[in-house]
Design a protein around this motif. Structure first.
Motif, PDB file in Angstrom:
ATOM      1  N   UNK A   1       0.828  -1.190   0.000  1.00 57.12           N
ATOM      2  CA  UNK A   1       0.000   0.000   0.000  1.00 57.12           C
ATOM      3  C   UNK A   1       0.874   1.256   0.000  1.00 57.12           C
ATOM      4  N   UNK A   2       1.967   1.186   0.750  1.00 57.65           N
ATOM      5  CA  UNK A   2       2.867   2.334   0.841  1.00 57.65           C
ATOM      6  C   UNK A   2       3.481   2.662  -0.519  1.00 57.65           C
ATOM      7  N   UNK A   3       3.877   1.647  -1.258  1.00 54.73           N
ATOM      8  CA  UNK A   3       4.489   1.862  -2.572  1.00 54.73           C
ATOM      9  C   UNK A   3       3.469   2.459  -3.538  1.00 54.73           C
ATOM     10  N   UNK A   4       2.238   1.990  -3.465  1.00 58.36           N
ATOM     11  CA  UNK A   4       1.175   2.527  -4.318  1.00 58.36           C
ATOM     12  C   UNK A   4       0.956   4.013  -4.043  1.00 58.36           C
ATOM     13  N   UNK A   5       0.930   4.390  -2.775  1.00 59.21           N
ATOM     14  CA  UNK A   5       0.733   5.801  -2.413  1.00 59.21           C
ATOM     15  C   UNK A   5       1.924   6.625  -2.891  1.00 59.21           C
ATOM     16  N   UNK A   6       3.153   6.078  -2.774  1.00 60.79           N
ATOM     17  CA  UNK A   6       4.335   6.796  -3.254  1.00 60.79           C
ATOM     18  C   UNK A   6       4.279   7.021  -4.761  1.00 60.79           C
ATOM     19  N   UNK A   7       3.855   6.009  -5.512  1.00 54.68           N
ATOM     20  CA  UNK A   7       3.781   6.127  -6.969  1.00 54.68           C
ATOM     21  C   UNK A   7       2.762   7.200  -7.359  1.00 54.68           C
ATOM     22  N   UNK A  10       4.207  10.751  -6.512  1.00 56.14           N
ATOM     23  CA  UNK A  10       5.232  11.248  -7.439  1.00 56.14           C
ATOM     24  C   UNK A  10       4.607  11.623  -8.785  1.00 56.14           C
ATOM     25  N   UNK A  11       3.703  10.785  -9.292  1.00 55.36           N
ATOM     26  CA  UNK A  11       3.043  11.091 -10.566  1.00 55.36           C
ATOM     27  C   UNK A  11       2.230  12.374 -10.439  1.00 55.36           C
ATOM     28  N   UNK A  12       1.527  12.529  -9.336  1.00 56.59           N
ATOM     29  CA  UNK A  12       0.729  13.739  -9.124  1.00 56.59           C
ATOM     30  C   UNK A  12       1.619  14.973  -9.026  1.00 56.59           C
ATOM     31  N   UNK A  66      -2.412  12.337  -0.740  1.00 58.95           N
ATOM     32  CA  UNK A  66      -1.295  11.391  -0.673  1.00 58.95           C
ATOM     33  C   UNK A  66      -0.244  11.841   0.338  1.00 58.95           C
ATOM     34  N   UNK A  67      -0.050  13.148   0.475  1.00 61.05           N
ATOM     35  CA  UNK A  67       0.900  13.650   1.480  1.00 61.05           C
ATOM     36  C   UNK A  67       0.435  13.292   2.884  1.00 61.05           C
ATOM     37  N   UNK A  68      -0.842  13.491   3.145  1.00 57.30           N
ATOM     38  CA  UNK A  68      -1.386  13.162   4.463  1.00 57.30           C
ATOM     39  C   UNK A  68      -1.376  11.650   4.700  1.00 57.30           C
ATOM     40  N   UNK A  69      -1.615  10.874   3.654  1.00 56.93           N
ATOM     41  CA  UNK A  69      -1.576   9.407   3.786  1.00 56.93           C
ATOM     42  C   UNK A  69      -0.167   8.925   4.114  1.00 56.93           C
ATOM     43  N   UNK A  70       0.832   9.484   3.438  1.00 54.53           N
ATOM     44  CA  UNK A  70       2.211   9.095   3.735  1.00 54.53           C
ATOM     45  C   UNK A  70       2.617   9.514   5.140  1.00 54.53           C
ATOM     46  N   UNK A  71       2.130  10.665   5.586  1.00 52.35           N
ATOM     47  CA  UNK A  71       2.409  11.096   6.952  1.00 52.35           C
ATOM     48  C   UNK A  71       1.803  10.128   7.949  1.00 52.35           C
ATOM     49  N   UNK A  72       0.583   9.702   7.697  1.00 56.07           N
ATOM     50  CA  UNK A  72      -0.079   8.753   8.592  1.00 56.07           C
ATOM     51  C   UNK A  72       0.632   7.397   8.586  1.00 56.07           C
ATOM     52  N   UNK A  73       1.055   6.951   7.402  1.00 56.70           N
ATOM     53  CA  UNK A  73       1.732   5.647   7.302  1.00 56.70           C
ATOM     54  C   UNK A  73       3.031   5.664   8.101  1.00 56.70           C
ATOM     55  N   UNK A  74       3.815   6.741   7.999  1.00 56.76           N
ATOM     56  CA  UNK A  74       5.090   6.795   8.702  1.00 56.76           C
ATOM     57  C   UNK A  74       4.950   7.163  10.175  1.00 56.76           C
ATOM     58  N   UNK A  75       3.853   7.802  10.552  1.00 57.68           N
ATOM     59  CA  UNK A  75       3.644   8.126  11.960  1.00 57.68           C
ATOM     60  C   UNK A  75       3.142   6.916  12.747  1.00 57.68           C
ATOM     61  N   UNK A  76       2.431   6.029  12.087  1.00 57.73           N
ATOM     62  CA  UNK A  76       1.876   4.835  12.738  1.00 57.73           C
ATOM     63  C   UNK A  76       2.368   3.583  12.021  1.00 57.73           C
ATOM     64  N   UNK A  77       3.626   3.209  12.219  1.00 59.67           N
ATOM     65  CA  UNK A  77       4.135   2.024  11.510  1.00 59.67           C
ATOM     66  C   UNK A  77       3.495   0.754  12.070  1.00 59.67           C
TER      67      UNK A  77
END
Length: 116
Positions: A1-7, A10-12, A66-77
């Motif tokens: 899921x993390x890789x999908x959000x990163x892709x 970056x595209x956005x 996506x920025x907020x999603x990545x923040x949530x993913x890294x804040x709550x591993x």
């Protein structure tokens, strides 16, 4: 899921930079008022401005999400990311710890190796 959000992130970001660079500034409206040929464009006389500004707004919203999603993913591993992480933790728990040497202890120091 993390890789999908990163892709998607970056595209956005790339699309957002392209959309911002394609838009014309406020000073370009004066040239369109005197008939510089923008009425014959693909989107019409004001269609490109509306299309580009709406596309920019959509891309900005996706980038924000996506920025907020990545923040949530890294804040709550999660507890474990994969099989190898679990294996390394269990292997580290099984190995006994080496006894610590004290400062006065001669074991482990090089003082015995130095000739007197």
């Amino acid at each position: 899921m993390e890789i999908f959000v990163w892709v998607i992130h970056v595209i956005t970001a790339i699309v957002l930079v392209g959309l911002v660079l394609m838009q014309h500034g406020k000073g370009a409206d004066m040239g369109a008022a005197f008939g510089t040929g923008s009425a014959g464009s693909v989107f019409g006389s004001s269609g490109s401005a509306n299309f580009l500004s709406r596309s920019t707004a959509v891309a900005t919203g996706i980038f924000f999400i996506t920025s907020m999603s990545l923040t949530y993913i890294y804040a709550n591993p999660s507890q474990s990311h994969g099989v190898m992480d679990k294996h390394e933790v269990s292997k580290a728990a099984q190995t006994p710890a080496a006894p610590a040497s004290t400062p006065g202890d001669a074991t482990g120091s090089k003082s015995q190796e130095i000739p007197k």
